[in-house]
Design a protein around this motif. Sequence first.
Motif, PDB file in Angstrom:
ATOM      1  N   VAL A 129     -41.082  29.587 -32.045  1.00 52.39           N
ATOM      2  CA  VAL A 129     -40.614  29.309 -30.090  1.00 52.39           C
ATOM      3  C   VAL A 129     -39.686  29.418 -29.497  1.00 52.39           C
ATOM      4  O   VAL A 129     -39.553  29.592 -28.235  1.00 52.39           O
ATOM      5  CB  VAL A 129     -41.960  28.468 -29.503  1.00 52.39           C
ATOM      6  CG1 VAL A 129     -43.584  28.155 -29.814  1.00 52.39           C
ATOM      7  CG2 VAL A 129     -41.635  26.426 -29.325  1.00 52.39           C
ATOM      8  N   PHE A 130     -38.192  28.686 -29.770  1.00 47.50           N
ATOM      9  CA  PHE A 130     -37.525  28.705 -30.017  1.00 47.50           C
ATOM     10  C   PHE A 130     -36.602  30.236 -29.948  1.00 47.50           C
ATOM     11  O   PHE A 130     -35.571  30.164 -30.189  1.00 47.50           O
ATOM     12  CB  PHE A 130     -36.737  27.857 -29.925  1.00 47.50           C
ATOM     13  CG  PHE A 130     -37.624  26.461 -28.684  1.00 47.50           C
ATOM     14  CD1 PHE A 130     -37.156  26.643 -27.422  1.00 47.50           C
ATOM     15  CD2 PHE A 130     -38.486  25.917 -29.913  1.00 47.50           C
ATOM     16  CE1 PHE A 130     -37.843  25.028 -27.633  1.00 47.50           C
ATOM     17  CE2 PHE A 130     -38.601  24.841 -29.379  1.00 47.50           C
ATOM     18  CZ  PHE A 130     -38.727  24.430 -27.792  1.00 47.50           C
ATOM     19  N   LYS A 131     -36.996  30.968 -31.275  1.00 42.78           N
ATOM     20  CA  LYS A 131     -36.534  32.048 -31.790  1.00 42.78           C
ATOM     21  C   LYS A 131     -35.805  32.587 -31.062  1.00 42.78           C
ATOM     22  O   LYS A 131     -36.744  33.385 -30.051  1.00 42.78           O
ATOM     23  CB  LYS A 131     -37.544  32.519 -32.770  1.00 42.78           C
ATOM     24  CG  LYS A 131     -36.860  33.786 -34.083  1.00 42.78           C
ATOM     25  CD  LYS A 131     -37.512  33.940 -35.119  1.00 42.78           C
ATOM     26  CE  LYS A 131     -37.315  35.126 -35.857  1.00 42.78           C
ATOM     27  NZ  LYS A 131     -37.697  35.320 -36.949  1.00 42.78           N
ATOM     28  N   GLY A 132     -34.894  33.797 -31.009  1.00 44.31           N
ATOM     29  CA  GLY A 132     -33.925  34.461 -30.393  1.00 44.31           C
ATOM     30  C   GLY A 132     -33.221  34.259 -29.411  1.00 44.31           C
ATOM     31  O   GLY A 132     -33.000  35.104 -28.186  1.00 44.31           O
ATOM     32  N   ILE A 133     -33.088  32.958 -29.210  1.00 42.11           N
ATOM     33  CA  ILE A 133     -32.906  32.204 -27.025  1.00 42.11           C
ATOM     34  C   ILE A 133     -31.368  31.217 -27.710  1.00 42.11           C
ATOM     35  O   ILE A 133     -31.436  31.210 -28.315  1.00 42.11           O
ATOM     36  CB  ILE A 133     -34.231  31.741 -26.583  1.00 42.11           C
ATOM     37  CG1 ILE A 133     -34.806  31.009 -26.619  1.00 42.11           C
ATOM     38  CG2 ILE A 133     -35.073  32.984 -25.768  1.00 42.11           C
ATOM     39  CD1 ILE A 133     -36.312  30.090 -26.376  1.00 42.11           C
ATOM     40  N   ASP A 134     -31.567  30.204 -26.677  1.00 43.49           N
ATOM     41  CA  ASP A 134     -30.899  29.150 -26.605  1.00 43.49           C
ATOM     42  C   ASP A 134     -30.953  28.043 -27.512  1.00 43.49           C
ATOM     43  O   ASP A 134     -30.047  27.704 -27.779  1.00 43.49           O
ATOM     44  CB  ASP A 134     -30.274  28.740 -25.029  1.00 43.49           C
ATOM     45  CG  ASP A 134     -31.526  28.391 -24.283  1.00 43.49           C
ATOM     46  OD1 ASP A 134     -32.727  28.094 -24.973  1.00 43.49           O
ATOM     47  OD2 ASP A 134     -31.299  27.645 -23.243  1.00 43.49           O
ATOM     48  N   GLY A 135     -32.397  27.597 -28.016  1.00 43.78           N
ATOM     49  CA  GLY A 135     -32.480  26.586 -28.668  1.00 43.78           C
ATOM     50  C   GLY A 135     -33.097  25.818 -27.826  1.00 43.78           C
ATOM     51  O   GLY A 135     -33.929  24.956 -28.496  1.00 43.78           O
ATOM     52  N   ILE A 136     -33.215  26.113 -26.638  1.00 48.63           N
ATOM     53  CA  ILE A 136     -33.483  24.588 -26.118  1.00 48.63           C
ATOM     54  C   ILE A 136     -35.159  24.996 -25.264  1.00 48.63           C
ATOM     55  O   ILE A 136     -35.458  24.398 -25.064  1.00 48.63           O
ATOM     56  CB  ILE A 136     -32.593  23.876 -24.859  1.00 48.63           C
ATOM     57  CG1 ILE A 136     -31.358  23.959 -25.697  1.00 48.63           C
ATOM     58  CG2 ILE A 136     -33.107  22.771 -23.713  1.00 48.63           C
ATOM     59  CD1 ILE A 136     -31.751  22.596 -26.502  1.00 48.63           C
ATOM     60  N   HIS A 137     -35.137  26.535 -24.549  1.00 45.26           N
ATOM     61  CA  HIS A 137     -36.043  26.839 -23.788  1.00 45.26           C
ATOM     62  C   HIS A 137     -37.041  27.802 -24.717  1.00 45.26           C
ATOM     63  O   HIS A 137     -36.687  28.963 -25.155  1.00 45.26           O
ATOM     64  CB  HIS A 137     -35.056  27.185 -22.334  1.00 45.26           C
ATOM     65  CG  HIS A 137     -34.757  26.495 -21.672  1.00 45.26           C
ATOM     66  ND1 HIS A 137     -32.477  26.307 -22.116  1.00 45.26           N
ATOM     67  CD2 HIS A 137     -34.935  25.993 -20.767  1.00 45.26           C
ATOM     68  CE1 HIS A 137     -32.272  25.845 -20.715  1.00 45.26           C
ATOM     69  NE2 HIS A 137     -33.262  25.132 -20.642  1.00 45.26           N
ATOM     70  N   ILE A 168     -41.632  33.133 -24.420  1.00 43.74           N
ATOM     71  CA  ILE A 168     -42.585  33.133 -25.468  1.00 43.74           C
ATOM     72  C   ILE A 168     -43.497  32.558 -25.341  1.00 43.74           C
ATOM     73  O   ILE A 168     -42.731  31.087 -24.837  1.00 43.74           O
ATOM     74  CB  ILE A 168     -41.579  32.282 -26.767  1.00 43.74           C
ATOM     75  CG1 ILE A 168     -39.860  33.074 -26.642  1.00 43.74           C
ATOM     76  CG2 ILE A 168     -42.512  32.344 -27.770  1.00 43.74           C
ATOM     77  CD1 ILE A 168     -38.963  32.374 -28.077  1.00 43.74           C
ATOM     78  N   ARG A 169     -45.027  33.287 -25.298  1.00 34.25           N
ATOM     79  CA  ARG A 169     -46.248  32.995 -25.023  1.00 34.25           C
ATOM     80  C   ARG A 169     -46.000  32.320 -25.711  1.00 34.25           C
ATOM     81  O   ARG A 169     -47.207  31.208 -25.169  1.00 34.25           O
ATOM     82  CB  ARG A 169     -46.720  34.360 -25.254  1.00 34.25           C
ATOM     83  CG  ARG A 169     -48.442  34.547 -25.098  1.00 34.25           C
ATOM     84  CD  ARG A 169     -49.125  34.766 -24.800  1.00 34.25           C
ATOM     85  NE  ARG A 169     -50.960  35.431 -24.462  1.00 34.25           N
ATOM     86  CZ  ARG A 169     -51.233  34.579 -23.892  1.00 34.25           C
ATOM     87  NH1 ARG A 169     -51.295  33.004 -23.013  1.00 34.25           N
ATOM     88  NH2 ARG A 169     -52.631  34.788 -24.172  1.00 34.25           N
ATOM     89  N   ALA A 170     -45.991  32.140 -27.407  1.00 34.81           N
ATOM     90  CA  ALA A 170     -46.686  30.545 -27.916  1.00 34.81           C
ATOM     91  C   ALA A 170     -46.311  29.400 -27.811  1.00 34.81           C
ATOM     92  O   ALA A 170     -46.427  28.312 -27.182  1.00 34.81           O
ATOM     93  CB  ALA A 170     -46.387  30.820 -29.333  1.00 34.81           C
ATOM     94  N   ASP A 182     -45.128  29.144 -24.275  1.00 31.04           N
ATOM     95  CA  ASP A 182     -46.093  28.203 -22.644  1.00 31.04           C
ATOM     96  C   ASP A 182     -47.563  27.619 -23.663  1.00 31.04           C
ATOM     97  O   ASP A 182     -47.915  26.464 -22.887  1.00 31.04           O
ATOM     98  CB  ASP A 182     -46.408  29.743 -22.354  1.00 31.04           C
ATOM     99  CG  ASP A 182     -45.086  29.743 -21.328  1.00 31.04           C
ATOM    100  OD1 ASP A 182     -43.990  29.363 -21.822  1.00 31.04           O
ATOM    101  OD2 ASP A 182     -45.486  31.793 -21.395  1.00 31.04           O
ATOM    102  N   ILE A 183     -48.148  28.491 -24.797  1.00 31.67           N
ATOM    103  CA  ILE A 183     -49.082  27.535 -25.104  1.00 31.67           C
ATOM    104  C   ILE A 183     -49.030  25.959 -25.704  1.00 31.67           C
ATOM    105  O   ILE A 183     -50.235  25.698 -25.363  1.00 31.67           O
ATOM    106  CB  ILE A 183     -49.416  28.650 -25.961  1.00 31.67           C
ATOM    107  CG1 ILE A 183     -50.552  29.579 -25.003  1.00 31.67           C
ATOM    108  CG2 ILE A 183     -51.299  27.949 -26.545  1.00 31.67           C
ATOM    109  CD1 ILE A 183     -50.720  30.823 -25.670  1.00 31.67           C
ATOM    110  N   LEU A 184     -48.639  25.913 -26.391  1.00 30.99           N
ATOM    111  CA  LEU A 184     -47.848  24.533 -27.367  1.00 30.99           C
ATOM    112  C   LEU A 184     -47.859  23.771 -25.941  1.00 30.99           C
ATOM    113  O   LEU A 184     -48.295  22.646 -26.585  1.00 30.99           O
ATOM    114  CB  LEU A 184     -46.664  25.211 -28.085  1.00 30.99           C
ATOM    115  CG  LEU A 184     -46.396  24.131 -29.108  1.00 30.99           C
ATOM    116  CD1 LEU A 184     -47.008  23.633 -29.688  1.00 30.99           C
ATOM    117  CD2 LEU A 184     -45.113  24.361 -29.662  1.00 30.99           C
ATOM    118  N   TYR A 185     -47.050  24.480 -24.718  1.00 31.76           N
ATOM    119  CA  TYR A 185     -46.278  23.273 -24.263  1.00 31.76           C
ATOM    120  C   TYR A 185     -47.659  22.889 -23.351  1.00 31.76           C
ATOM    121  O   TYR A 185     -47.822  21.441 -23.277  1.00 31.76           O
ATOM    122  CB  TYR A 185     -45.513  24.317 -23.210  1.00 31.76           C
ATOM    123  CG  TYR A 185     -44.698  22.579 -22.174  1.00 31.76           C
ATOM    124  CD1 TYR A 185     -43.913  22.051 -22.885  1.00 31.76           C
ATOM    125  CD2 TYR A 185     -45.371  22.774 -21.493  1.00 31.76           C
ATOM    126  CE1 TYR A 185     -43.009  20.678 -21.973  1.00 31.76           C
ATOM    127  CE2 TYR A 185     -44.971  22.016 -20.215  1.00 31.76           C
ATOM    128  CZ  TYR A 185     -43.670  20.562 -20.464  1.00 31.76           C
ATOM    129  OH  TYR A 185     -43.730  20.145 -19.755  1.00 31.76           O
TER     130      TYR A 185
END
Length: 65
Positions: A27-35, A39-41, A43-46
């Motif tokens: 769910v952090f792939k391709g971004i800063d590793g924190i946010h 990424i819809r997955a 959002d759903i997981l959170y």
Amino acid sequence: MERRLPAKYKFITIADWGKIAAQHPEVFKGIDGIHFGGIRAGDILYAKVINQALQVAKHSPVKED
């Protein structure tokens, strides 16, 4: 420290996002590793983590004054 609070105070419930997030690096792939924004997955997981904690809290004692 926060993770130990429910053992001491029965009215505290932890939504352990840190633990669950570590198990789902996708769910952090391709971004800063924190946010996980955008990424819809993520959002759903959170939302699932929060909902599960609320379900546990619903059956837990409440804090008395």
